[in-house]
Design a protein around this motif. Structure first.
Motif, PDB file in Angstrom:
ATOM      1  N   LYS A 387       0.981  -1.381   0.040  1.00 28.53           N
ATOM      2  CA  LYS A 387       0.062  -0.031   0.006  1.00 28.53           C
ATOM      3  C   LYS A 387       0.921   0.939   0.023  1.00 28.53           C
ATOM      4  O   LYS A 387       0.626   2.200   0.826  1.00 28.53           O
ATOM      5  CB  LYS A 387      -0.967  -0.069   1.038  1.00 28.53           C
ATOM      6  N   PHE A 389       1.362   3.690  -2.150  1.00 27.71           N
ATOM      7  CA  PHE A 389       0.741   3.376  -3.632  1.00 27.71           C
ATOM      8  C   PHE A 389       1.522   4.738  -4.222  1.00 27.71           C
ATOM      9  O   PHE A 389       1.919   4.780  -5.371  1.00 27.71           O
ATOM     10  CB  PHE A 389      -0.653   4.580  -3.333  1.00 27.71           C
ATOM     11  N   ARG A 423      -5.147   4.807  -5.939  1.00 30.13           N
ATOM     12  CA  ARG A 423      -5.326   4.806  -4.325  1.00 30.13           C
ATOM     13  C   ARG A 423      -4.873   6.248  -4.348  1.00 30.13           C
ATOM     14  O   ARG A 423      -4.609   6.360  -2.401  1.00 30.13           O
ATOM     15  CB  ARG A 423      -5.172   3.332  -4.757  1.00 30.13           C
TER      16      ARG A 423
END
Length: 580
Positions: A387, A389, A423
């Motif tokens: 994550k 991003f 994201r």
């Protein structure tokens, strides 16, 4: 904004493969002072369970215990032999193979193992005897014949080796391997003209095989000229460009250096048989037999350039990254394959939850060669799974910058950068990337799904977005996350009955997915099926959702859907927004 679901076939999170151990250690079982039968049965069940979970270390431990408790049990001997063999504990496996053939004379794997042991010791007649006593089938016939042929070569009987292979009858897929190994045997024996004919035939039968192309190019470099060898490798590169071994050999050829034969001894030739069949079996779902063949190949020829990598790749398939890492570390520093091994090693470090070490490993590789596309993409994948991003968008950007003219095969780079941009809240860049991915590959279901859902969720390009999701579903009707996207798009549009229909089908496709079950609960609530909504939320809760989702699900179970914030339904009138 609720994120569109990714198809399970392209989910990038590496995930740590959990190893399940029984609470009571085997030593405690063995030392139990009473009820020996329970100890035997308990160890037997534990061994079966460990084998089913592919926890080979635990399986070996339990089976050793069983052998101490029940040393004459043929099934226990067989299971212990197989477990130690696939775990690479070759000395112990060979001892157990000797015990096994005394109670099961024609056991195929035991006879194969003993034949390989004999080949390793240059005891070629003993090897042929073991091969002749094994139970056969299509794979067994081919394996035994090719290995026996190499033992004839080892005994100095090249003619007998070639005749044995030529006599073998079987399915069509035998032909390329027959041609390759007769060519290799003749080349090793110095029969130049006939070796060239057989290797050329092998290339014609299987032009996509690296080992076949390599063997023929090596023959050409020594018996015709470097230009012919370079041409053969260039032809192979059309199907598999930029292979490091091919690049290294091209460099040698252009420097005027002839390439030696692919194999020169019976041991190397036999290892090549086992590697070739093992790698093929691993790709086609025969993991257990593939483990046997590849372990035997690496034991017979520890310096085989591909056997260890194939075994490591198989461990990756089986979610055993620690074992894969150990094998990648054995690739010699000077090998053309070392850089590939380093990249895969980093991916597996991330899989055992060492992301910092994995990223540092890849960053060092990229620092040494900023144009290493494979290492850059691997770094992007790890950042995305963790994550990070904004970082992964920048990393995929570096990969895209290396491609002069993007083609259909590059769609995934734009798709993944689009996901990372979306994201990290950079929708204009994300939309541009997703459109580019779709331009390169117009019928790619994941891109259709992601871009289409993103538009619907934002209330822009509603008709086009919904059509794209429907197209994705038509292309992948059995893909649960994509069907879920269609159901959730209907939900966002306030078309709750249609949402229920699609989400029920998505749950049927992926009954253990917490997000899909949660979505179906919401849709049930909206159509007044509140008891069923509570059941779906409870099921979603029990499926271990993400912590932030779990809190919302618990609130819904306790107080209904109105207890959590819900985005207003997307309205058709909003379609005049810019953004498509």
């Amino acid at each position: 904004m609720k994120i569109p679901r990714l198809s399970s076939s392209v989910a990038l999170a590496a995930g740590l493969a959990a190893v399940l151990h029984l609470a009571l250690p085997v030593t405690a079982r063995a030392e139990a002072p009473t009820d020996t039968d329970l100890t035997i049965s308990g160890s037997y069940l534990a061994a079966r369970f460990a084998s089913a979970e592919r926890d080979s270390d635990a399986a070996v431990t339990y089976l050793r215990n069983l052998l101490r408790l029940d040393p004459r049990n043929a099934e226990v001997i067989e299971r212990a032999f197989f477990a130690t063999l696939v775990d690479g504990q070759m000395d112990e496996a060979m001892k157990l193979a000797d015990r096994l053939v005394k109670v099961d004379r024609t056991n195929r794997i035991a006879r194969l193992a003993l034949a390989v042991k004999a080949i390793k010791k240059s005891q070629y007649q003993t090897a042929r005897t073991n091969l002749s006593l094994s139970v056969r089938g299509p794979i067994g016939d081919l394996t035994a014949t090719l290995l026996a042929a190499w033992t004839f070569y080892g005994s100095g009987n090249t003619k007998g080796a070639v005749e044995l292979i030529d006599r073998l009858q079987g399915p069509d897929w035998y032909a390329p391997l027959k041609a390759l190994h007769t060519g290799l045997i003749l080349d090793a024996a110095g029969n130049k003209k006939e070796a060239g004919k057989r290797l050329a035939e092998a290339v014609k039968l299987d032009p996509g095989s690296l080992r076949t192309a390599d063997a023929y190019a090596r023959w050409l470099s020594r018996n015709e000229n470097d230009a012919a060898a370079i041409a053969a490798l260039s032809e192979f590169e059309k199907a598999m460009p930029n292979h490091p071994l091919v690049a290294a050999e091209m460099k040698e050829l252009k420097a005027g250096k002839a390439l030696p034969p692919l194999v020169t001894t019976a041991q190397e030739g036999s290892a090549e048989v086992l590697y070739g069949l093992g790698a093929t079996l691993g790709r086609q779902g025969g993991e257990d037999l593939a483990l046997v063949y590849l372990q035997l190949a690496t034991w017979l020829d520890p310096e085989h350039p591909f056997a260890s990598l194939a075994l490591a790749d198989l461990y990756e398939q089986l979610k055993q990254p620690q074992k894969a890492i150990a094998l990648y570390e054995t690739v010699p520093a000077g090998s053309p394959l070392r850089r590939n091994a380093e990249v895969q090693l980093a991916i597996n470090l991330d899989a055992i939850d060492k992301p910092d070490e994995a990223r540092k490993h890849l960053e060092d590789i990229i620092a040494a060669d900023p144009k290493d596309l494979e290492a850059i993409v691997a770094l992007g994948r790890i950042q995305q799974s963790r994550k990070m991003f904004a970082e992964c968008a920048a990393t995929y950007g570096k990969a895209i910058d290396l491609i002069t003219t993007p083609g259909k095969g590059n769609w995934a780079l734009f798709y993944f950068r689009g996901i990372c941009n979306e994201r990290s809240k950079n929708w204009p860049a994300a939309e541009a990337d997703l459109k580019k991915a779709l331009e390169l590959n117009p019928d790619q279901p994941q891109v259709l799904n992601y871009l289409g859902y993103s538009w619907v969720d934002q209330g822009i390009n509603l008709d086009q977005g919904l059509d794209m999701i429907r197209k994705a579903v038509s292309l992948r009707p059995d893909d649960g996350p994509i069907v879920d996207s269609l159901g959730w798009a209907y939900y966002r549009l306030g078309r709750y009955d249609e949402a229920v229909n699609e989400l029920e089908r998505a749950v049927e496709l992926m009954p253990q997915d917490p997000v899909i079950n949660d979505h179906l609960g919401d849709a049930y609530w909206k159509v007044g099926r509140r008891l069923e909504a509570g059941f779906q939320w409870a099921h979603a809760r029990d499926l271990k959702p993400a912590p932030e989702d779990l809190a919302k699900i618990v609130k819904k179970i306790d107080n209904g859907l109105d207890a959590v914030d819900q985005p207003a339904p997307v309205r058709k009138a909003e379609d005049d927004k810019k953004g498509g």
